[in-house]
Design a protein around this motif. Structure first.
Motif, PDB file in Angstrom:
ATOM      1  N   PRO A 112       0.839  -1.207   0.000  1.00  0.00           N
ATOM      2  CA  PRO A 112       0.000   0.000   0.000  1.00  0.00           C
ATOM      3  C   PRO A 112       0.869   1.251   0.000  1.00  0.00           C
ATOM      4  CG  PRO A 112      -0.764  -1.585   1.649  1.00  0.00           C
ATOM      5  CD  PRO A 112       0.559  -2.090   1.158  1.00  0.00           C
ATOM      6  N   ARG A 113       0.398   2.282  -0.701  1.00  0.00           N
ATOM      7  CA  ARG A 113       1.167   3.519  -0.822  1.00  0.00           C
ATOM      8  C   ARG A 113       0.220   4.633  -1.233  1.00  0.00           C
ATOM      9  NH1 ARG A 113       1.219   0.066  -4.569  1.00  0.00           N
ATOM     10  NH2 ARG A 113       0.990   0.613  -6.762  1.00  0.00           N
ATOM     11  N   ALA A 114       0.634   5.859  -0.979  1.00  0.00           N
ATOM     12  CA  ALA A 114      -0.134   7.005  -1.433  1.00  0.00           C
ATOM     13  C   ALA A 114      -0.066   7.091  -2.957  1.00  0.00           C
ATOM     14  CB  ALA A 114       0.417   8.280  -0.806  1.00  0.00           C
ATOM     15  N   SER A 115      -1.082   7.670  -3.566  1.00  0.00           N
ATOM     16  CA  SER A 115      -1.166   7.693  -5.034  1.00  0.00           C
ATOM     17  C   SER A 115      -0.003   8.439  -5.670  1.00  0.00           C
ATOM     18  CB  SER A 115      -2.498   8.320  -5.461  1.00  0.00           C
ATOM     19  OG  SER A 115      -2.613   9.645  -4.970  1.00  0.00           O
ATOM     20  N   HIS A 116       0.575   9.428  -4.964  1.00  0.00           N
ATOM     21  CA  HIS A 116       1.675  10.169  -5.588  1.00  0.00           C
ATOM     22  C   HIS A 116       2.920   9.301  -5.773  1.00  0.00           C
ATOM     23  CE1 HIS A 116       1.808  11.240  -1.201  1.00  0.00           C
ATOM     24  NE2 HIS A 116       3.068  10.898  -1.343  1.00  0.00           N
ATOM     25  N   TRP A 117       2.993   8.182  -5.060  1.00  0.00           N
ATOM     26  CA  TRP A 117       4.128   7.281  -5.278  1.00  0.00           C
ATOM     27  C   TRP A 117       3.887   6.302  -6.412  1.00  0.00           C
ATOM     28  CZ3 TRP A 117       7.783   9.893  -4.020  1.00  0.00           C
ATOM     29  CH2 TRP A 117       7.961  10.472  -2.773  1.00  0.00           C
ATOM     30  N   ASP A 118       2.768   6.457  -7.128  1.00  0.00           N
ATOM     31  CA  ASP A 118       2.559   5.702  -8.367  1.00  0.00           C
ATOM     32  C   ASP A 118       3.208   6.391  -9.560  1.00  0.00           C
ATOM     33  OD1 ASP A 118       1.106   3.673  -7.157  1.00  0.00           O
ATOM     34  OD2 ASP A 118      -0.799   4.738  -7.382  1.00  0.00           O
TER      35      ASP A 118
END
Length: 288
Positions: A112-118
Protein backbone atom coordinates in the motif's frame (compact mmCIF):
# COMPACT_ATOMS: atom_id res chain seq x y z
CA UNK A 1 -3.02 27.29 19.87
CA UNK A 2 -3.58 24.78 22.66
CA UNK A 3 -0.41 22.96 23.65
CA UNK A 4 -1.98 20.39 25.97
CA UNK A 5 -4.49 19.32 23.31
CA UNK A 6 -1.63 18.95 20.81
CA UNK A 7 0.36 16.93 23.34
CA UNK A 8 -2.61 14.64 23.93
CA UNK A 9 -2.94 14.14 20.17
CA UNK A 10 0.70 13.05 19.89
CA UNK A 11 0.45 10.69 22.87
CA UNK A 12 -2.70 9.20 21.35
CA UNK A 13 -1.74 8.91 17.68
CA UNK A 14 2.03 9.30 17.38
CA UNK A 15 4.39 6.43 16.75
CA UNK A 16 7.09 5.66 19.33
CA UNK A 17 9.54 7.72 17.27
CA UNK A 18 7.41 10.87 17.38
CA UNK A 19 6.62 10.36 21.07
CA UNK A 20 10.34 10.03 21.87
CA UNK A 21 11.12 13.22 19.94
CA UNK A 22 8.28 15.04 21.68
CA UNK A 23 9.56 13.80 25.04
CA UNK A 24 13.08 14.98 24.20
CA UNK A 25 12.07 18.47 23.04
CA UNK A 26 9.51 19.29 25.71
CA UNK A 27 10.16 17.03 28.70
CA UNK A 28 13.96 16.68 28.91
CA UNK A 29 13.97 13.28 27.27
CA UNK A 30 17.03 11.51 25.91
CA UNK A 31 18.55 11.67 22.44
CA UNK A 32 19.50 8.03 22.90
CA UNK A 33 15.83 7.10 23.11
CA UNK A 34 15.27 8.78 19.72
CA UNK A 35 18.18 6.84 18.21
CA UNK A 36 16.86 3.55 19.59
CA UNK A 37 13.41 4.22 18.16
CA UNK A 38 14.88 5.10 14.78
CA UNK A 39 17.14 2.02 14.73
CA UNK A 40 14.04 -0.16 14.90
CA UNK A 41 13.36 0.94 11.31
CA UNK A 42 16.92 0.25 10.07
CA UNK A 43 17.35 -2.97 8.13
CA UNK A 44 20.44 -5.19 7.97
CA UNK A 45 21.45 -3.58 4.66
CA UNK A 46 21.89 -0.20 6.41
CA UNK A 47 18.78 1.26 4.82
CA UNK A 48 15.47 2.04 6.49
CA UNK A 49 12.05 0.49 5.92
CA UNK A 50 8.82 -0.46 7.72
CA UNK A 51 6.76 2.57 6.69
CA UNK A 52 9.13 5.06 8.32
CA UNK A 53 7.75 7.54 5.78
CA UNK A 54 4.07 6.74 6.35
CA UNK A 55 2.94 7.14 2.71
CA UNK A 56 4.72 3.91 1.72
CA UNK A 57 3.95 0.79 3.77
CA UNK A 58 6.84 -1.39 2.58
CA UNK A 59 9.13 -3.25 5.02
CA UNK A 60 12.27 -3.25 2.87
CA UNK A 61 14.68 -0.35 2.45
CA UNK A 62 14.04 2.54 0.07
CA UNK A 63 15.92 5.84 -0.38
CA UNK A 64 12.70 7.67 0.57
CA UNK A 65 12.94 6.17 4.05
CA UNK A 66 16.63 6.98 4.24
CA UNK A 67 15.97 10.69 3.75
CA UNK A 68 13.23 10.62 6.41
CA UNK A 69 15.61 8.95 8.89
CA UNK A 70 18.53 11.27 8.25
CA UNK A 71 16.27 14.32 8.32
CA UNK A 72 14.96 13.20 11.70
CA UNK A 73 18.52 13.12 13.05
CA UNK A 74 19.19 16.54 11.51
CA UNK A 75 16.03 18.10 12.97
CA UNK A 76 16.91 16.77 16.42
CA UNK A 77 20.59 17.79 16.13
CA UNK A 78 21.74 14.19 16.59
CA UNK A 79 24.91 12.76 15.07
CA UNK A 80 25.23 8.99 15.33
CA UNK A 81 28.31 7.52 13.66
CA UNK A 82 27.16 3.89 13.75
CA UNK A 83 23.75 4.49 12.23
CA UNK A 84 24.92 7.01 9.64
CA UNK A 85 27.95 4.93 8.57
CA UNK A 86 25.68 1.98 7.82
CA UNK A 87 23.33 4.36 6.02
CA UNK A 88 26.22 5.68 3.92
CA UNK A 89 27.10 2.14 2.86
CA UNK A 90 23.52 1.63 1.72
CA UNK A 91 23.46 4.83 -0.33
CA UNK A 92 26.85 4.04 -1.89
CA UNK A 93 25.56 0.62 -2.98
CA UNK A 94 22.41 1.98 -4.65
CA UNK A 95 23.53 5.37 -6.00
CA UNK A 96 24.87 5.99 -9.48
CA UNK A 97 27.03 9.10 -9.57
CA UNK A 98 26.23 9.54 -13.25
CA UNK A 99 22.45 9.48 -12.77
CA UNK A 100 21.53 9.69 -9.08
CA UNK A 101 19.34 7.39 -7.01
CA UNK A 102 15.63 6.48 -7.21
CA UNK A 103 13.22 7.69 -4.57
CA UNK A 104 11.62 4.24 -4.32
CA UNK A 105 12.32 0.91 -5.99
CA UNK A 106 9.83 -0.95 -8.14
CA UNK A 107 9.22 -3.46 -5.35
CA UNK A 108 7.21 -0.69 -3.63
CA UNK A 109 4.31 -1.50 -5.96
CA UNK A 110 3.69 -4.65 -3.90
CA UNK A 111 2.64 -2.61 -0.88
CA UNK A 112 0.00 0.00 0.00
CA UNK A 113 1.17 3.52 -0.82
CA UNK A 114 -0.13 7.01 -1.43
CA UNK A 115 -1.17 7.69 -5.03
CA UNK A 116 1.67 10.17 -5.59
CA UNK A 117 4.13 7.28 -5.28
CA UNK A 118 2.56 5.70 -8.37
CA UNK A 119 4.41 8.31 -10.43
CA UNK A 120 6.81 6.31 -12.67
CA UNK A 121 9.50 8.96 -12.19
CA UNK A 122 9.74 7.89 -8.55
CA UNK A 123 11.55 4.72 -9.57
CA UNK A 124 13.96 6.46 -11.94
CA UNK A 125 17.43 7.55 -10.74
CA UNK A 126 17.53 11.24 -9.90
CA UNK A 127 20.06 13.71 -8.52
CA UNK A 128 17.19 15.45 -6.76
CA UNK A 129 17.06 12.67 -4.17
CA UNK A 130 20.81 12.00 -4.12
CA UNK A 131 21.78 15.59 -3.30
CA UNK A 132 19.68 15.56 -0.14
CA UNK A 133 21.01 12.18 1.01
CA UNK A 134 24.61 13.21 0.42
CA UNK A 135 24.07 16.48 2.26
CA UNK A 136 22.47 14.80 5.27
CA UNK A 137 25.23 12.20 5.40
CA UNK A 138 27.90 14.91 5.18
CA UNK A 139 26.17 16.75 8.03
CA UNK A 140 26.67 13.62 10.14
CA UNK A 141 30.43 14.15 9.84
CA UNK A 142 31.22 10.83 8.19
CA UNK A 143 34.75 10.48 6.79
CA UNK A 144 34.17 8.33 3.71
CA UNK A 145 35.95 8.49 0.35
CA UNK A 146 32.82 7.70 -1.69
CA UNK A 147 30.84 10.36 0.16
CA UNK A 148 33.47 13.00 -0.60
CA UNK A 149 33.38 12.05 -4.28
CA UNK A 150 29.58 12.09 -4.28
CA UNK A 151 29.54 15.57 -2.70
CA UNK A 152 31.81 16.91 -5.43
CA UNK A 153 29.60 15.39 -8.14
CA UNK A 154 26.47 16.85 -6.53
CA UNK A 155 28.05 20.31 -6.30
CA UNK A 156 28.86 20.16 -10.01
CA UNK A 157 25.24 19.22 -10.66
CA UNK A 158 24.01 22.18 -8.59
CA UNK A 159 26.26 24.50 -10.56
CA UNK A 160 25.10 23.28 -13.95
CA UNK A 161 21.32 23.06 -13.47
CA UNK A 162 18.45 25.42 -12.89
CA UNK A 163 16.12 24.10 -10.20
CA UNK A 164 12.34 24.52 -10.34
CA UNK A 165 11.13 22.33 -7.47
CA UNK A 166 11.18 23.66 -3.91
CA UNK A 167 11.71 20.13 -2.55
CA UNK A 168 14.96 19.76 -4.49
CA UNK A 169 16.14 23.21 -3.47
CA UNK A 170 15.43 22.40 0.18
CA UNK A 171 17.60 19.27 0.12
CA UNK A 172 20.28 21.10 -1.89
CA UNK A 173 20.59 23.69 0.86
CA UNK A 174 21.25 20.84 3.28
CA UNK A 175 24.27 19.80 1.22
CA UNK A 176 25.59 23.35 1.10
CA UNK A 177 25.15 23.74 4.86
CA UNK A 178 27.23 20.61 5.50
CA UNK A 179 30.27 21.98 3.63
CA UNK A 180 32.92 24.61 4.43
CA UNK A 181 31.46 27.97 3.40
CA UNK A 182 33.86 28.70 0.54
CA UNK A 183 33.18 31.33 -2.09
CA UNK A 184 31.88 28.63 -4.43
CA UNK A 185 29.42 27.34 -1.81
CA UNK A 186 28.15 30.83 -0.99
CA UNK A 187 27.68 31.52 -4.72
CA UNK A 188 25.60 28.34 -5.01
CA UNK A 189 23.58 29.45 -1.99
CA UNK A 190 22.77 32.74 -3.75
CA UNK A 191 21.91 30.89 -6.96
CA UNK A 192 19.50 28.51 -5.23
CA UNK A 193 17.96 31.31 -3.17
CA UNK A 194 17.16 33.26 -6.33
CA UNK A 195 15.70 30.18 -8.03
CA UNK A 196 13.60 29.40 -4.97
CA UNK A 197 12.04 32.86 -4.81
CA UNK A 198 11.55 33.46 -8.53
CA UNK A 199 10.53 30.20 -10.15
CA UNK A 200 10.17 27.31 -7.68
CA UNK A 201 7.11 25.10 -7.84
CA UNK A 202 5.58 24.02 -4.51
CA UNK A 203 6.88 27.04 -2.60
CA UNK A 204 3.92 28.31 -0.60
CA UNK A 205 4.71 31.93 0.23
CA UNK A 206 1.08 32.76 0.97
CA UNK A 207 0.27 31.13 4.34
CA UNK A 208 -3.47 31.24 3.63
CA UNK A 209 -3.27 28.89 0.64
CA UNK A 210 -4.47 25.44 1.69
CA UNK A 211 -3.04 23.25 -1.07
CA UNK A 212 0.12 21.23 -0.57
CA UNK A 213 3.45 23.04 -0.65
CA UNK A 214 6.56 23.94 1.33
CA UNK A 215 6.32 27.05 3.48
CA UNK A 216 9.27 29.28 4.42
CA UNK A 217 9.22 27.51 7.80
CA UNK A 218 10.47 24.33 6.08
CA UNK A 219 13.58 26.25 5.05
CA UNK A 220 14.01 28.18 8.30
CA UNK A 221 12.78 25.96 11.16
CA UNK A 222 14.72 28.07 13.68
CA UNK A 223 15.66 31.78 13.74
CA UNK A 224 19.31 30.78 13.25
CA UNK A 225 18.73 28.31 10.40
CA UNK A 226 21.09 28.27 7.46
CA UNK A 227 18.32 29.64 5.22
CA UNK A 228 16.78 32.07 7.69
CA UNK A 229 18.02 35.11 5.76
CA UNK A 230 16.11 34.21 2.60
CA UNK A 231 12.75 35.23 4.05
CA UNK A 232 11.78 38.35 5.95
CA UNK A 233 10.84 38.17 9.62
CA UNK A 234 7.38 39.40 8.64
CA UNK A 235 6.80 36.44 6.32
CA UNK A 236 8.07 33.98 8.94
CA UNK A 237 5.80 35.33 11.66
CA UNK A 238 2.81 35.50 9.33
CA UNK A 239 3.24 31.79 8.61
CA UNK A 240 3.59 31.04 12.32
CA UNK A 241 0.42 32.95 13.14
CA UNK A 242 -1.61 31.25 10.42
CA UNK A 243 -0.23 27.87 11.48
CA UNK A 244 -1.42 28.42 15.04
CA UNK A 245 -4.92 29.19 13.76
CA UNK A 246 -5.07 25.91 11.78
CA UNK A 247 -4.98 23.57 14.77
CA UNK A 248 -7.97 21.21 14.65
CA UNK A 249 -10.46 20.70 17.45
CA UNK A 250 -8.87 17.33 18.29
CA UNK A 251 -5.55 19.07 19.03
CA UNK A 252 -3.68 17.95 15.93
CA UNK A 253 -3.04 19.59 12.61
CA UNK A 254 -4.52 18.33 9.32
CA UNK A 255 -2.54 17.13 6.30
CA UNK A 256 -3.09 18.43 2.77
CA UNK A 257 -2.74 15.16 0.84
CA UNK A 258 -4.39 11.74 0.84
CA UNK A 259 -2.44 9.13 2.79
CA UNK A 260 -2.77 5.43 1.88
CA UNK A 261 -5.06 4.57 4.78
CA UNK A 262 -6.43 5.58 8.14
CA UNK A 263 -3.32 4.47 10.06
CA UNK A 264 -1.02 6.45 7.79
CA UNK A 265 -3.28 9.50 8.11
CA UNK A 266 -3.08 9.45 11.92
CA UNK A 267 0.68 8.87 11.79
CA UNK A 268 1.21 11.77 9.41
CA UNK A 269 -1.00 14.08 11.44
CA UNK A 270 1.06 13.25 14.53
CA UNK A 271 4.26 13.95 12.56
CA UNK A 272 2.93 17.30 11.36
CA UNK A 273 1.63 18.21 14.81
CA UNK A 274 5.02 17.47 16.34
CA UNK A 275 6.82 19.47 13.66
CA UNK A 276 4.53 22.45 14.16
CA UNK A 277 5.00 22.38 17.93
CA UNK A 278 8.76 22.28 17.44
CA UNK A 279 8.57 25.26 15.07
CA UNK A 280 6.50 27.26 17.53
CA UNK A 281 8.90 26.28 20.31
CA UNK A 282 11.92 27.34 18.25
CA UNK A 283 10.37 30.76 17.57
CA UNK A 284 9.13 31.15 21.17
CA UNK A 285 5.52 31.24 19.98
CA UNK A 286 4.05 28.54 22.21
CA UNK A 287 1.10 29.54 24.32
CA UNK A 288 -1.51 27.47 26.07
Amino acid sequence: MEFEKAAHFIWKHGRLLERRIFEYVFYEGSKEHIVRALKAYQNDDGGFGHALEPDLRAPESHPLYMEFALRTLYDCNIKDLDMSSKACGYVEKHADLANGIPTIFKSATSYPRASHWDNPLSTEPSFDRLVGLVGLLKWQGINHSWLNEAAAVCLANLSARKFEDAHTILTSFCLLESLPQTEHVTQLFSKLSAELLTSAKYLRLDPNISEYGLSPLEFAPTPSSYCSGIFSKEIIHEHLNVMKSQQSDDGGWPISWEAPGETATWEWRACVTLKNLMLLHNYKQLTD
